[in-house]
Design a protein around this motif. Structure first.
Motif, PDB file in Angstrom:
ATOM      1  N   ILE A  73      55.133  75.976 -36.363  1.00  0.00           N
ATOM      2  CA  ILE A  73      54.776  74.613 -35.984  1.00  0.00           C
ATOM      3  C   ILE A  73      53.811  74.679 -34.815  1.00  0.00           C
ATOM      4  CG2 ILE A  73      57.006  73.671 -36.721  1.00  0.00           C
ATOM      5  CD1 ILE A  73      57.731  73.501 -33.727  1.00  0.00           C
ATOM      6  N   ILE A  74      53.189  73.557 -34.496  1.00  0.00           N
ATOM      7  CA  ILE A  74      52.356  73.448 -33.308  1.00  0.00           C
ATOM      8  C   ILE A  74      53.174  72.729 -32.239  1.00  0.00           C
ATOM      9  CG2 ILE A  74      50.284  72.413 -32.309  1.00  0.00           C
ATOM     10  CD1 ILE A  74      48.869  72.877 -34.899  1.00  0.00           C
ATOM     11  N   GLY A  75      53.359  73.373 -31.099  1.00  0.00           N
ATOM     12  CA  GLY A  75      54.227  72.832 -30.065  1.00  0.00           C
ATOM     13  C   GLY A  75      53.545  71.865 -29.131  1.00  0.00           C
ATOM     14  N   GLY A  76      52.218  71.894 -29.051  1.00  0.00           N
ATOM     15  CA  GLY A  76      51.525  70.977 -28.151  1.00  0.00           C
ATOM     16  C   GLY A  76      50.145  71.479 -27.791  1.00  0.00           C
ATOM     17  N   PHE A  77      49.335  70.575 -27.249  1.00  0.00           N
ATOM     18  CA  PHE A  77      47.989  70.900 -26.796  1.00  0.00           C
ATOM     19  C   PHE A  77      47.897  70.620 -25.294  1.00  0.00           C
ATOM     20  CE2 PHE A  77      47.296  70.094 -31.282  1.00  0.00           C
ATOM     21  CZ  PHE A  77      46.381  71.063 -31.645  1.00  0.00           C
ATOM     22  N   ILE A  78      47.368  71.581 -24.550  1.00  0.00           N
ATOM     23  CA  ILE A  78      47.104  71.375 -23.133  1.00  0.00           C
ATOM     24  C   ILE A  78      45.586  71.333 -22.971  1.00  0.00           C
ATOM     25  CG2 ILE A  78      47.446  72.254 -20.798  1.00  0.00           C
ATOM     26  CD1 ILE A  78      49.873  73.772 -21.802  1.00  0.00           C
TER      27      ILE A  78
ATOM     28  N   ILE B 298      47.657  58.977 -27.166  1.00  0.00           N
ATOM     29  CA  ILE B 298      49.084  59.021 -27.475  1.00  0.00           C
ATOM     30  C   ILE B 298      49.577  57.741 -28.123  1.00  0.00           C
ATOM     31  CG2 ILE B 298      51.405  59.249 -26.490  1.00  0.00           C
ATOM     32  CD1 ILE B 298      50.192  61.008 -24.316  1.00  0.00           C
ATOM     33  N   CYS B 299      49.170  56.578 -27.601  1.00  0.00           N
ATOM     34  CA  CYS B 299      49.731  55.318 -28.091  1.00  0.00           C
ATOM     35  C   CYS B 299      48.626  54.369 -28.558  1.00  0.00           C
ATOM     36  CB  CYS B 299      50.592  54.650 -27.018  1.00  0.00           C
ATOM     37  SG  CYS B 299      49.649  53.905 -25.662  1.00  0.00           S
ATOM     38  N   GLN B 300      49.048  53.226 -29.103  1.00  0.00           N
ATOM     39  CA  GLN B 300      48.133  52.257 -29.693  1.00  0.00           C
ATOM     40  C   GLN B 300      47.769  51.130 -28.722  1.00  0.00           C
ATOM     41  OE1 GLN B 300      49.701  50.819 -33.465  1.00  0.00           O
ATOM     42  NE2 GLN B 300      50.710  52.775 -33.867  1.00  0.00           N
ATOM     43  N   VAL B 301      47.809  51.393 -27.432  1.00  0.00           N
ATOM     44  CA  VAL B 301      47.486  50.352 -26.467  1.00  0.00           C
ATOM     45  C   VAL B 301      46.071  49.844 -26.711  1.00  0.00           C
ATOM     46  CG1 VAL B 301      46.667  52.035 -24.750  1.00  0.00           C
ATOM     47  CG2 VAL B 301      47.433  49.762 -24.014  1.00  0.00           C
ATOM     48  N   HIS B 302      45.884  48.541 -26.595  1.00  0.00           N
ATOM     49  CA  HIS B 302      44.569  47.942 -26.792  1.00  0.00           C
ATOM     50  C   HIS B 302      43.627  48.401 -25.682  1.00  0.00           C
ATOM     51  CE1 HIS B 302      41.436  44.847 -27.172  1.00  0.00           C
ATOM     52  NE2 HIS B 302      41.859  44.716 -28.425  1.00  0.00           N
TER      53      HIS B 302
ATOM     54  N   PHE C 151      42.785  68.634 -39.222  1.00  0.00           N
ATOM     55  CA  PHE C 151      43.588  69.759 -39.692  1.00  0.00           C
ATOM     56  C   PHE C 151      45.074  69.545 -39.405  1.00  0.00           C
ATOM     57  CE2 PHE C 151      42.973  70.749 -35.257  1.00  0.00           C
ATOM     58  CZ  PHE C 151      44.143  71.383 -34.876  1.00  0.00           C
ATOM     59  N   MET C 152      45.398  68.707 -38.417  1.00  0.00           N
ATOM     60  CA  MET C 152      46.794  68.486 -38.043  1.00  0.00           C
ATOM     61  C   MET C 152      47.556  67.679 -39.089  1.00  0.00           C
ATOM     62  SD  MET C 152      48.137  69.771 -35.310  1.00  0.00           S
ATOM     63  CE  MET C 152      49.398  68.576 -34.893  1.00  0.00           C
ATOM     64  N   TRP C 153      46.839  66.963 -39.954  1.00  0.00           N
ATOM     65  CA  TRP C 153      47.520  66.161 -40.963  1.00  0.00           C
ATOM     66  C   TRP C 153      48.368  67.022 -41.898  1.00  0.00           C
ATOM     67  CZ3 TRP C 153      43.070  62.362 -42.735  1.00  0.00           C
ATOM     68  CH2 TRP C 153      42.760  61.510 -41.649  1.00  0.00           C
ATOM     69  N   HIS C 154      48.025  68.295 -42.019  1.00  0.00           N
ATOM     70  CA  HIS C 154      48.704  69.173 -42.960  1.00  0.00           C
ATOM     71  C   HIS C 154      49.844  69.955 -42.330  1.00  0.00           C
ATOM     72  CE1 HIS C 154      45.537  68.191 -45.727  1.00  0.00           C
ATOM     73  NE2 HIS C 154      44.614  68.735 -44.961  1.00  0.00           N
ATOM     74  N   HIS C 155      50.104  69.739 -41.043  1.00  0.00           N
ATOM     75  CA  HIS C 155      51.161  70.502 -40.375  1.00  0.00           C
ATOM     76  C   HIS C 155      52.476  69.736 -40.437  1.00  0.00           C
ATOM     77  CE1 HIS C 155      49.083  73.940 -38.379  1.00  0.00           C
ATOM     78  NE2 HIS C 155      48.040  73.219 -38.726  1.00  0.00           N
ATOM     79  N   HIS C 156      53.468  70.378 -41.007  1.00  0.00           N
ATOM     80  CA  HIS C 156      54.762  69.761 -41.216  1.00  0.00           C
ATOM     81  C   HIS C 156      55.440  69.490 -39.873  1.00  0.00           C
ATOM     82  CE1 HIS C 156      57.702  68.525 -44.096  1.00  0.00           C
ATOM     83  NE2 HIS C 156      58.657  69.283 -43.578  1.00  0.00           N
ATOM     84  N   HIS C 157      56.006  68.312 -39.722  1.00  0.00           N
ATOM     85  CA  HIS C 157      56.759  67.933 -38.522  1.00  0.00           C
ATOM     86  C   HIS C 157      55.916  67.986 -37.252  1.00  0.00           C
ATOM     87  CE1 HIS C 157      60.315  67.628 -40.859  1.00  0.00           C
ATOM     88  NE2 HIS C 157      60.444  68.920 -41.074  1.00  0.00           N
ATOM     89  N   SER C 158      54.630  67.789 -37.352  1.00  0.00           N
ATOM     90  CA  SER C 158      53.765  67.825 -36.164  1.00  0.00           C
ATOM     91  C   SER C 158      52.911  66.564 -36.122  1.00  0.00           C
ATOM     92  CB  SER C 158      52.860  69.061 -36.185  1.00  0.00           C
ATOM     93  OG  SER C 158      53.613  70.238 -36.077  1.00  0.00           O
ATOM     94  N   ASN C 159      53.083  65.790 -35.081  1.00  0.00           N
ATOM     95  CA  ASN C 159      52.261  64.605 -34.852  1.00  0.00           C
ATOM     96  C   ASN C 159      51.304  64.933 -33.715  1.00  0.00           C
ATOM     97  OD1 ASN C 159      51.101  62.141 -34.307  1.00  0.00           O
ATOM     98  ND2 ASN C 159      52.995  61.110 -33.734  1.00  0.00           N
ATOM     99  N   MET C 160      50.022  65.073 -34.018  1.00  0.00           N
ATOM    100  CA  MET C 160      49.065  65.547 -33.014  1.00  0.00           C
ATOM    101  C   MET C 160      48.993  64.609 -31.817  1.00  0.00           C
ATOM    102  SD  MET C 160      45.424  64.769 -34.898  1.00  0.00           S
ATOM    103  CE  MET C 160      45.037  63.153 -35.590  1.00  0.00           C
ATOM    104  N   HIS C 161      49.249  63.320 -32.007  1.00  0.00           N
ATOM    105  CA  HIS C 161      49.193  62.372 -30.894  1.00  0.00           C
ATOM    106  C   HIS C 161      50.366  62.579 -29.938  1.00  0.00           C
ATOM    107  CE1 HIS C 161      45.959  60.221 -32.915  1.00  0.00           C
ATOM    108  NE2 HIS C 161      46.671  60.296 -34.027  1.00  0.00           N
ATOM    109  N   GLU C 162      51.515  62.880 -30.485  1.00  0.00           N
ATOM    110  CA  GLU C 162      52.687  63.122 -29.651  1.00  0.00           C
ATOM    111  C   GLU C 162      52.567  64.439 -28.896  1.00  0.00           C
ATOM    112  OE1 GLU C 162      57.552  62.995 -30.143  1.00  0.00           O
ATOM    113  OE2 GLU C 162      56.283  63.422 -31.861  1.00  0.00           O
ATOM    114  N   LEU C 163      51.749  65.365 -29.427  1.00  0.00           N
ATOM    115  CA  LEU C 163      51.608  66.690 -28.830  1.00  0.00           C
ATOM    116  C   LEU C 163      50.479  66.768 -27.817  1.00  0.00           C
ATOM    117  CD1 LEU C 163      52.158  68.899 -32.008  1.00  0.00           C
ATOM    118  CD2 LEU C 163      53.835  68.075 -30.367  1.00  0.00           C
TER     119      LEU C 163
END
Length: 316
Positions: free
Chosen positions: A33-38, A58-62, A126-138
């Motif tokens: 899995i991908i654990g996160g991006f710094i 990270i979020c959908q804030v306007h 490319f992150m769309w194909h990673h199981h259980h990984s939400n690139m925005h949360e990471l």
């Protein structure tokens, strides 16, 4: 594993696991899995496809609401599905379709009205194909770039100094700043500033030293509301550097955010840009308590550990 592998292979590996030989010689089932991006904001924008300078990764804030620090976590988190919906809706508009596509039929009524403001780059991640990984949360928070370079340094140059210039004049403002920082008593391991306004390149050590001296040095020069805002900023930044957290420390961080939000208007007339406080790194502070609860103390994923490599990898 290579993150550029085909989508089906990655999904299968993350779901079913792959056999890898470990250091002790045993073969074990592993689930990559991908654990996160710094990374700094611009690199996060490149990965997530959001519009630079407009959106939170990270979020959908306007885009017009990023200057509000409270209430916390009112905007939904971004997801891969939300990104796909934004792209599909933008395509539908560009083609002037008469009705929504099938993907958008069951969406909220106001979703299409916000597409123009929340539009993302039309690319396949490319992150769309990673199981259980939400690139925005990471997209981990970053103390160095978001707090020290993004907010503390901005507060000094874009908010505090313009306020002093308007009150005392440009030359006198620099004189007062130098005088105040010169009289800070020497203390073991604390860097003092003999020529404060002459510093052009701030190091991490200098920025941390500045944070410890900011409130006492500027207390006689600014209004009470300004000093209380800076004190809340200092409190939040120091708490964010804790090695461990509990419910009390996180509540202190949230309380500091509330104080900053209530007192920020003290600097409203002195902000250097038209956006005022409506900037990505100011809004990013609202995610610190949430990210610490999910991933642990923020000092564990701060880019300062990589910036230190510049000393021998780049400069020397």
């Amino acid at each position: 594993f290579n993150v550029t592998d085909s989508g089906p292979d990655l999904l299968r590996a993350a779901r079913d696991g792959v056999q890898l030989r470990c250091a002790d010689g045993h073969i074990r089932d592993c689930f990559p899995i991908i654990g996160g991006f710094i990374a700094d904001y611009e690199e996060q924008v490149l990965i997530t496809g959001v519009k630079s300078g407009q959106h939170c990764v990270i979020c959908q804030v306007h885009p017009d609401k990023r200057g509000n620090l409270i209430p916390l976590e009112t905007s939904l988190l971004r997801t891969h599905e939300y990104t796909r919906r934004c792209i599909q809706a933008a395509r539908a508009r560009s083609q002037k379709r008469k009705r929504r596509s099938e993907v958008l039929k069951n969406d909220e009524d106001d979703f299409e009205d916000t597409i123009s403001a929340m539009q993302v780059d039309d690319v396949v991640s490319f992150m769309w194909h990673h199981h259980h990984s939400n690139m925005h949360e990471l997209m981990h928070v970053d103390i160095l770039h978001q707090l020290f370079k993004g907010i503390v340094h901005r507060a000094l140059n874009d908010w505090i100094r313009p306020a002093l210039v308007k009150i005392e004049g440009e030359k006198q403002a620099d004189v007062l700043l130098n005088e105040r920082f010169e009289v800070i008593p020497h203390f073991q391991s604390l860097k003092t500033f003999a020529n404060f306004t002459g510093i052009t390149q701030w190091t991490g050590v200098e920025q941390k030293a500045l944070l410890r001296q900011l409130v006492p040095a500027l207390a006689p020069l600014l209004s009470q509301a300004m000093i209380q805002f800076l004190r809340a900023l200092v409190d939040f930044t120091l708490h964010a550097q804790y090695y461990s957290h509990d419910s009390d420390t996180l509540s202190w961080m949230e309380a500091a955010l509330r104080r900053m939000d209530l007192l920020k208007d003290a600097f409203r007339d002195y902000t250097a840009t038209d956006n005022g406080f409506n900037i990505p790194k100011f809004h990013a502070m609202t995610h610190y308590p949430m990210m610490i609860r999910k991933f642990g103390s923020a000092d564990g994923y701060c880019s300062s550990m990589f910036e230190a490599g510049h000393k021998y990898m780049v400069k020397e």
